[in-house]
Design an enzyme around this catalytic site. Sequence first.
Site, PDB file in Angstrom:
ATOM      1  N   GLY B  11       0.833  -1.200   0.115  1.00 46.31           N
ATOM      2  CA  GLY B  11      -0.200  -0.152  -0.167  1.00 46.31           C
ATOM      3  C   GLY B  11       0.929   1.332   0.081  1.00 46.31           C
ATOM      4  O   GLY B  11       0.569   2.157   0.860  1.00 46.31           O
ATOM      5  N   SER B  12       1.864   1.511  -0.877  1.00 47.26           N
ATOM      6  CA  SER B  12       2.578   2.479  -0.933  1.00 47.26           C
ATOM      7  C   SER B  12       1.834   3.869  -1.194  1.00 47.26           C
ATOM      8  O   SER B  12       2.282   5.012  -0.763  1.00 47.26           O
ATOM      9  CB  SER B  12       4.072   2.337  -1.830  1.00 47.26           C
ATOM     10  N   ARG B  63     -18.308 -12.792  -3.480  1.00 42.95           N
ATOM     11  CA  ARG B  63     -17.737 -11.331  -3.514  1.00 42.95           C
ATOM     12  C   ARG B  63     -18.720 -10.386  -3.102  1.00 42.95           C
ATOM     13  O   ARG B  63     -18.495  -9.619  -2.376  1.00 42.95           O
ATOM     14  CB  ARG B  63     -17.681 -11.070  -5.502  1.00 42.95           C
ATOM     15  N   ARG B  89      -8.747  -6.904  -5.645  1.00 41.20           N
ATOM     16  CA  ARG B  89     -10.015  -7.548  -5.701  1.00 41.20           C
ATOM     17  C   ARG B  89     -11.107  -6.819  -6.617  1.00 41.20           C
ATOM     18  O   ARG B  89     -10.847  -5.471  -6.638  1.00 41.20           O
ATOM     19  CB  ARG B  89     -10.675  -8.063  -4.562  1.00 41.20           C
ATOM     20  N   LEU B  91     -14.485  -5.267  -7.420  1.00 47.74           N
ATOM     21  CA  LEU B  91     -15.750  -5.056  -6.425  1.00 47.74           C
ATOM     22  C   LEU B  91     -17.010  -4.998  -7.278  1.00 47.74           C
ATOM     23  O   LEU B  91     -17.078  -4.841  -8.382  1.00 47.74           O
ATOM     24  CB  LEU B  91     -15.435  -3.455  -6.100  1.00 47.74           C
ATOM     25  N   HIS B 107      -3.921   2.982 -11.347  1.00 44.39           N
ATOM     26  CA  HIS B 107      -3.309   1.655 -12.125  1.00 44.39           C
ATOM     27  C   HIS B 107      -2.084   2.350 -12.695  1.00 44.39           C
ATOM     28  O   HIS B 107      -1.937   3.182 -13.339  1.00 44.39           O
ATOM     29  CB  HIS B 107      -4.293   1.379 -13.195  1.00 44.39           C
ATOM     30  N   LEU B 142     -12.803  -4.398 -14.687  1.00 45.47           N
ATOM     31  CA  LEU B 142     -11.444  -4.160 -14.375  1.00 45.47           C
ATOM     32  C   LEU B 142     -10.837  -2.875 -15.004  1.00 45.47           C
ATOM     33  O   LEU B 142     -10.585  -2.728 -16.244  1.00 45.47           O
ATOM     34  CB  LEU B 142     -10.773  -5.352 -14.949  1.00 45.47           C
ATOM     35  N   ASP B 143     -10.250  -2.068 -14.106  1.00 40.22           N
ATOM     36  CA  ASP B 143      -9.646  -0.721 -14.664  1.00 40.22           C
ATOM     37  C   ASP B 143     -10.493  -0.017 -15.653  1.00 40.22           C
ATOM     38  O   ASP B 143      -9.581   0.460 -16.515  1.00 40.22           O
ATOM     39  CB  ASP B 143      -8.232  -1.331 -15.195  1.00 40.22           C
ATOM     40  N   GLN B 171       5.307   8.988  -9.793  1.00 41.33           N
ATOM     41  CA  GLN B 171       4.350   9.598 -10.249  1.00 41.33           C
ATOM     42  C   GLN B 171       3.023   9.388  -9.715  1.00 41.33           C
ATOM     43  O   GLN B 171       2.259  10.114  -9.450  1.00 41.33           O
ATOM     44  CB  GLN B 171       4.275   9.326 -11.990  1.00 41.33           C
TER      45      GLN B 171
END
Lengths: 203, 203
Positions: B11-12, B63, B89, B91, B107, B142-143, B171
């Site tokens: 979790g940076s 889920r 995961r 959502l 992302h 997804l994304d 960034q």
Amino acid sequence: MRLGILISGRGSNFEAIANAIARRKLDAEIAIVITNRAGSPGLDIARERGIPVRIIASQGLEREAYDKLLVEELQTHDVDLVCLAGFMRLLSAHFVRAFPNRVLNIHPSLLPSFPGLDAQRQALEHGVKITGCTVHFVDEFLDSGPILIQAAVPVLDDDTVETLSARILAQEHSIYSTAIQYLVEDRVTIEGRRVRIREDERP
Amino acid sequence: MRLGILISGRGSNFEAIANAIARRKLDAEIAIVITNRAGSPGLDIARERGIPVRIIASQGLEREAYDKLLVEELQTHDVDLVCLAGFMRLLSAHFVRAFPNRVLNIHPSLLPSFPGLDAQRQALEHGVKITGCTVHFVDEFLDSGPILIQAAVPVLDDDTVETLSARILAQEHSIYSTAIQYLVEDRVTIEGRRVRIREDERP
């Protein structure tokens, strides 16, 4: 290096290449400009500059038969590198094999995003904040092939297709000649999909 | 604005958000950090900073059932905005509807290029010259979802997955807090897929 340039319309990237040669930023010569459409405005630009032009109409011809005519014409003019500049046809494997790693295209997006027609409109409709343009080697698939150079262009909140296209086009005009000059200087190696540009060793 | 941050690992980006808050670059508060993995290193970082943490293990749960637990926990902590920071995961629509236009993800690519896992490796293997990162609203795909902000990052000829990922991560750490601050300042409007950021009107 002798360039063969294929256009279908205005061919503004053709004009940018011709300008880069005139300004001695690109050590190459345009051997022939070929269009598949008789009315291409780019033809007048070529004629004004004394560049040989040829119209090879594609109507009614199978892709392979057409591409053979193209290859013949390019070989007649001793072309080393084929540059697509708004040429609106997919090239056959026959064509690509005739000029291995010697066909370039420029596309107005950061590929692999937004291949195909209306890339700028696609980018706007997807809502990306950054798009751009890509110079890539051509294979027989659409806007595929190893990537030589890309430039990023911001999308502004009030952009239209026209304003965004103009901002991308300015970058296209810059990077296409740069990519060709890399090949002129023999600095390019292709490993799979990765293209490496050796450092410029000129003093 | 009260943030709920979902992590699965280090979790940076969570840490970068916490740093931006500490430096008063981001007017928000982290109400809760939730992980689906008990061993997430990010938990220690949260505890050291006195931020409430909660482990909600996802193993063995459908889920929708899992997402209901997440929503409950987030609502218990009065969360206004959910920030995914390496949460591995997808959502459900149930979750997304519970926080309409209030779930963000980051992302490591210029979406729509290279969605899914290993985006940096995908970019290297495709041979792009420019990649980057994207903060977007989350929908149940997804994304996907409207894009708030992107940053471009050059790919260098000798990049490895590690060197490229590090350059992108720098960034990511910058743009995620910027995107959240846009929402804090209520400057964001969404029209279809296009996200507009009003000019900063502060003196």
